[in-house]
Design a protein around this motif. Structure first.
Motif, short mmCIF file in Angstrom:
data_model
loop_
_atom_site.label_atom_id
_atom_site.label_comp_id
_atom_site.label_asym_id
_atom_site.label_seq_id
_atom_site.Cartn_x
_atom_site.Cartn_y
_atom_site.Cartn_z
N MET A 1 0.84 -1.20 0.00
CA MET A 1 0.00 0.00 0.00
C MET A 1 0.87 1.25 0.00
O MET A 1 1.87 1.33 0.72
N SER A 2 0.52 2.22 -0.84
CA SER A 2 1.26 3.47 -0.89
C SER A 2 1.05 4.26 0.40
O SER A 2 0.04 4.10 1.09
N ARG A 3 2.02 5.10 0.71
CA ARG A 3 1.89 5.97 1.88
C ARG A 3 0.79 6.97 1.63
O ARG A 3 0.76 7.65 0.61
N ARG A 4 -0.13 7.07 2.56
CA ARG A 4 -1.22 8.03 2.42
C ARG A 4 -0.74 9.43 2.75
O ARG A 4 0.11 9.61 3.63
N SER A 5 -1.29 10.42 2.06
CA SER A 5 -0.85 11.80 2.25
C SER A 5 -2.03 12.73 2.49
O SER A 5 -3.17 12.45 2.08
N LEU A 6 -1.74 13.84 3.14
CA LEU A 6 -2.76 14.83 3.47
C LEU A 6 -2.37 16.18 2.90
O LEU A 6 -1.27 16.69 3.17
N GLU A 7 -3.25 16.76 2.11
CA GLU A 7 -3.10 18.12 1.62
C GLU A 7 -4.06 19.01 2.39
O GLU A 7 -5.22 18.67 2.58
N ILE A 8 -3.56 20.18 2.81
CA ILE A 8 -4.41 21.13 3.52
C ILE A 8 -4.73 22.31 2.60
O ILE A 8 -3.84 22.91 2.01
N SER A 9 -6.01 22.60 2.49
CA SER A 9 -6.47 23.79 1.78
C SER A 9 -6.31 24.97 2.72
O SER A 9 -7.09 25.14 3.66
N ALA A 10 -5.28 25.78 2.49
CA ALA A 10 -4.91 26.86 3.40
C ALA A 10 -5.39 28.20 2.85
O ALA A 10 -5.01 28.60 1.75
N ASN A 11 -6.23 28.90 3.62
CA ASN A 11 -6.84 30.14 3.14
C ASN A 11 -6.04 31.39 3.50
O ASN A 11 -6.54 32.49 3.32
N SER A 12 -4.83 31.22 3.99
CA SER A 12 -4.00 32.35 4.39
C SER A 12 -2.59 31.85 4.68
O SER A 12 -2.36 30.63 4.77
N LEU A 13 -1.67 32.78 4.88
CA LEU A 13 -0.33 32.39 5.29
C LEU A 13 -0.37 31.67 6.63
O LEU A 13 0.30 30.65 6.82
N GLY A 14 -1.16 32.18 7.58
CA GLY A 14 -1.28 31.53 8.88
C GLY A 14 -1.74 30.10 8.76
O GLY A 14 -1.23 29.20 9.45
N SER A 15 -2.71 29.85 7.87
CA SER A 15 -3.20 28.49 7.66
C SER A 15 -2.13 27.60 7.06
O SER A 15 -1.97 26.44 7.44
N ALA A 16 -1.37 28.15 6.12
CA ALA A 16 -0.30 27.37 5.49
C ALA A 16 0.77 26.97 6.50
O ALA A 16 1.25 25.83 6.50
N LEU A 17 1.14 27.90 7.36
CA LEU A 17 2.15 27.60 8.38
C LEU A 17 1.62 26.60 9.40
O LEU A 17 2.37 25.73 9.87
#
Length: 242
Positions: A1-17
């Motif tokens: 099984m491949s390693r599962r990954s999580l992408e975050i939908s970030a609505n600002s710089l604060g969210s991205a960090l």
């Protein structure tokens, strides 16, 4: 099984960090999540690129509403893609439909050419298409890496069986990334039921403004906002990876 990954939908710089601090694998940077997301400002994008060590993909969408775009909107999107290339982003997130609900391959191809070496995700315009099976084949023909989808349902759990069918149709030619309504409580079961290794969530929580003075007469001018939360991201990652 491949390693599962999580992408975050970030609505600002604060969210991205917060996404990075919480252990997310990738950020999709955007603004205006209440409208389904639009392209972030140049400043947000530039500073995020400086501060993120995880892959940074950027939503290319000039406005809310439908995914039917005219020539002037294409020009804006092309310029935004070119900015992402110059700043050294890892990928862009695109999507467009024609008036009949089919993938606008000609418009998308122009954006992909502008993106050059960057990775490309096809966003949830896919879920608004007339036929997801045909849209899947169009995204594959365009050379997209992945499709973000809820299975054309209100949330990914409701659309999980449809996502699984699309993943079977794709047969490894493109990745399906399940998004919409993904929580720590359902993320692992969703991955298993939908048969996907990529998950997408915003992990946002309300942020209370520090303003002591508030003009309550300005009801339409909100002072509180929402931001991705490091703890929620960490909980999603922990639940997904066990």
């Amino acid at each position: 099984m491949s390693r599962r990954s999580l992408e975050i939908s970030a609505n600002s710089l604060g969210s991205a960090l917060a996404a990075q601090a919480g252990g997310a694998d990738r950020v999709e940077l955007c603004e205006n999540l209440g409208e389904g997301g639009t392209t972030p400002s140049y400043g947000t994008l530039a500073v995020a690129r400086e501060r993120l060590r995880i892959p940074l993909y950027v939503l290319i969408r000039p406005r809310g509403g439908d995914f039917l775009y005219g020539e002037s909107e294409l020009a804006v999107m092309r310029a935004d893609v070119e900015t992402c290339v110059r700043l050294g982003c890892d990928g862009v997130v695109i999507g467009a439909l024609d008036a009949d609900g089919e993938v606008d391959s000609a418009l998308c191809r122009e954006l992909i050419v502008a993106a050059g070496p960057l990775g490309v995700t096809f966003h949830r315009a896919f879920d608004a298409a007339r036929d997801q099976g045909r849209a899947l084949e169009a995204a594959i023909a365009l050379g997209c890496e992945r499709i973000l989808t809820s299975g054309a349902a209100a949330d990914a759990w409701t659309g999980a069986d449809r996502i699984a069918a699309l993943a079977a149709q794709a047969a490894g030619r493109i990745s399906l990334m399940a998004g919409a309504g993904v929580t720590p409580q359902n993320i692992l079961a969703l991955a298993e039921r939908a048969g996907v290794d990529e998950l997408h969530a915003s992990a946002k929580t309300p942020k209370r403004s520090a303003m002591r003075y508030r003009n309550e007469a300005l009801a339409g001018l909100a002072v509180d906002w929402e931001q991705s939360d490091e703890g929620r991201v960490r909980a999603l990652v922990g639940a997904l990876r066990g």
